[in-house]
Design a protein around this motif. Sequence first.
Motif: not given
Length: 50
Positions: A7-15, A20-24
């Motif tokens: 769950e923590a790994l999924l939250a980190l991946a979504l973050f 990345w989406w907002t940067m590019f």
Amino acid sequence: MLLIFLEALLALALFLLLIWWTMFSGRKKGELHADQNPADDAESPDSKRP
């Protein structure tokens, strides 16, 4: 314990995906430099008036 880790790994991946989406997802030619005019990138609605 494994479920909490996943769950923590999924939250980190979504973050990271959100960052990345907002940067590019901005301007197609990148950021404007100080010597450029914003009107050069896109036509303003007033430019189509006769």
